[in-house]
Write an enzyme that holds these catalytic residues in place. Structure first.
Site, PDB file in Angstrom:
ATOM      1  N   GLU A   9      83.363  63.873  30.329  1.00  0.00           N
ATOM      2  CA  GLU A   9      81.482  65.059  30.793  1.00  0.00           C
ATOM      3  C   GLU A   9      81.974  65.370  29.745  1.00  0.00           C
ATOM      4  OE1 GLU A   9      80.100  63.500  32.769  1.00  0.00           O
ATOM      5  OE2 GLU A   9      80.773  63.576  34.581  1.00  0.00           O
TER       6      GLU A   9
ATOM      7  N   ASP B  55      74.021  63.202  30.994  1.00  0.00           N
ATOM      8  CA  ASP B  55      75.067  64.310  30.183  1.00  0.00           C
ATOM      9  C   ASP B  55      75.441  64.148  28.944  1.00  0.00           C
ATOM     10  OD1 ASP B  55      76.729  63.035  31.032  1.00  0.00           O
ATOM     11  OD2 ASP B  55      77.320  64.429  32.255  1.00  0.00           O
TER      12      ASP B  55
ATOM     13  N   ASP C 280      87.566  53.247  32.555  1.00  0.00           N
ATOM     14  CA  ASP C 280      87.852  53.986  34.139  1.00  0.00           C
ATOM     15  C   ASP C 280      87.899  53.301  35.363  1.00  0.00           C
ATOM     16  OD1 ASP C 280      84.948  53.456  33.957  1.00  0.00           O
ATOM     17  OD2 ASP C 280      84.219  55.426  33.312  1.00  0.00           O
TER      18      ASP C 280
ATOM     19  N   HIS D 238      77.962  61.684  28.341  1.00  0.00           N
ATOM     20  CA  HIS D 238      79.004  61.188  28.555  1.00  0.00           C
ATOM     21  C   HIS D 238      79.478  59.854  27.938  1.00  0.00           C
ATOM     22  CE1 HIS D 238      78.608  60.001  33.488  1.00  0.00           C
ATOM     23  NE2 HIS D 238      78.773  59.164  32.974  1.00  0.00           N
TER      24      HIS D 238
HETATM   25  C1  F6R Z   1      81.440  53.333  33.377  1.00  0.00           C
HETATM   26  C2  F6R Z   1      81.619  54.373  32.260  1.00  0.00           C
HETATM   27  C3  F6R Z   1      80.077  55.275  31.924  1.00  0.00           C
HETATM   28  C4  F6R Z   1      78.272  55.049  32.231  1.00  0.00           C
HETATM   29  C5  F6R Z   1      77.197  55.543  32.455  1.00  0.00           C
HETATM   30  C6  F6R Z   1      76.012  54.750  32.083  1.00  0.00           C
HETATM   31  O1  F6R Z   1      82.762  52.584  32.800  1.00  0.00           O
HETATM   32  O2  F6R Z   1      82.137  54.841  32.276  1.00  0.00           O
HETATM   33  O3  F6R Z   1      79.954  56.478  30.684  1.00  0.00           O
HETATM   34  O4  F6R Z   1      78.522  53.634  31.207  1.00  0.00           O
HETATM   35  O5  F6R Z   1      77.537  56.581  33.156  1.00  0.00           O
HETATM   36  O6  F6R Z   1      76.080  54.332  33.619  1.00  0.00           O
HETATM   37  P1  F6R Z   1      75.229  53.512  34.071  1.00  0.00           P
HETATM   38  O7  F6R Z   1      75.268  52.805  33.041  1.00  0.00           O
HETATM   39  O8  F6R Z   1      75.027  52.774  35.124  1.00  0.00           O
HETATM   40  O9  F6R Z   1      73.736  53.767  33.864  1.00  0.00           O
END
Ligand code: F6R
Length: 260
Positions: free
Chosen positions: A143, A136, A67, A138
């Site tokens: 989301e 959450d 992303d 995701h």
């Molecule tokens: C990042 C992504 C997100 C993160 C998730 C966890 O490229 O796609 O899904 O993996 O938000 O974020 P952290 O690792 O910062 O807790």
């Protein structure tokens, strides 16, 4: 789905890096799906160490990131392109033209998303997708409520995700509302998936994703349908799992040929 519980995040990242190294040694032209955020930082550090000290070779590798924030150019300090350059790409011998990240400055967003999907196809599909998980549930920036068969597209971040990611921005007003993310269906097409989660804050989403029902309300729960998904946890992230002892038992009794 295989659940691996390691005592610490450091040990989990060493194992995760060995997992990737094994793939690259068997398939030098592998296609990696990569993630950003705090979770994979130590994993990338270990990959850099393997490259420097054990000559792990990335020259044939192609990568696709999950992303990117819409509105952020590659040089923006909070862009995922910049994150990947600083945390991995600049330190290994991956060819810059083989690294792909959705274009945060795309003017025709649907066309840019379709092109991203085509590029993944043209590269032969993703061999191994690295994932983190949001508080959450995701994956990527899919989301809760995201279609479980979605493809790369624009998504609007939830208020919670924007707050979780605020640390990477100078002020709250700078956090983008929109992202381009691989879809849940895009992620599920990867031949193998390695999801990492560390710390207490991930205990609830991991329990829901691993032991709860498969539902769009917890996008990571779709991984229960993936034929080759491994969930790599530290003790804290595993603390909400009812069957944690069984997962440990499975790991201890693995036949030697299945061990990494
Ligand atoms: C990042 C992504 C997100 C993160 C998730 C966890 O490229 O796609 O899904 O993996 O938000 O974020 P952290 O690792 O910062 O807790």
């Amino acid at each position: 789905m295989e659940i691996l519980i390691l005592p610490t995040k450091q040990e989990a990242c060493v194992l995760g890096a060995r997992w990737i190294a094994r793939l690259l040694r068997n398939k030098s032209h592998a296609v990696l799906g990569l993630a950003t955020g705090s979770t994979p930082v130590l994993l990338y550090r270990e990959l850099i160490r393997l490259h420097r000290e054990e000559r792990l070779d990335f020259s044939g590798v192609t990568s696709f990131n999950l992303d990117e924030y819409l509105g952020l150019g590659p040089d923006h300090p909070a862009s995922y392109r910049r994150f990947m350059e600083e945390n991995l790409f600049q330190h290994i011998n991956i060819a810059p033209e083989k690294t792909h990240i959705p274009n945060g400055l795309a003017t025709d967003v649907p066309a840019a998303c379709a092109t991203y999907e085509e590029e993944i196809q043209r590269a032969g599909g993703i061999d191994l997708q690295i994932l983190g998980i949001g508080g959450d549930g995701h994956i990527g920036f899919n989301e809760p409520g995201s279609s479980l068969s979605s493809r790369t597209r624009i998504k609007t971040l939830t208020d919670r995700t924007r707050r979780d990611n605020a640390q990477f921005f100078e002020k709250p007003g700078d956090i983008p509302w929109h992202v381009i993310t691989m879809g849940v269906g895009t992620i599920m097409d990867a031949r193998e998936i390695l999801l990492l989660a560390f710390g207490k804050g991930k205990a609830a989403p991991i329990a829901a994703a691993v032991e709860g029902p498969v539902t769009a309300s917890v996008p990571a729960s779709i991984l229960q349908f993936h034929p080759k998904a491994t969930i790599l946890l530290d003790e804290e992230a595993a603390s909400g799992l009812e069957r944690a002892d069984y997962y440990r038992w499975v790991h201890e009794h693995k036949p030697g040929w299945q061990r990494v």
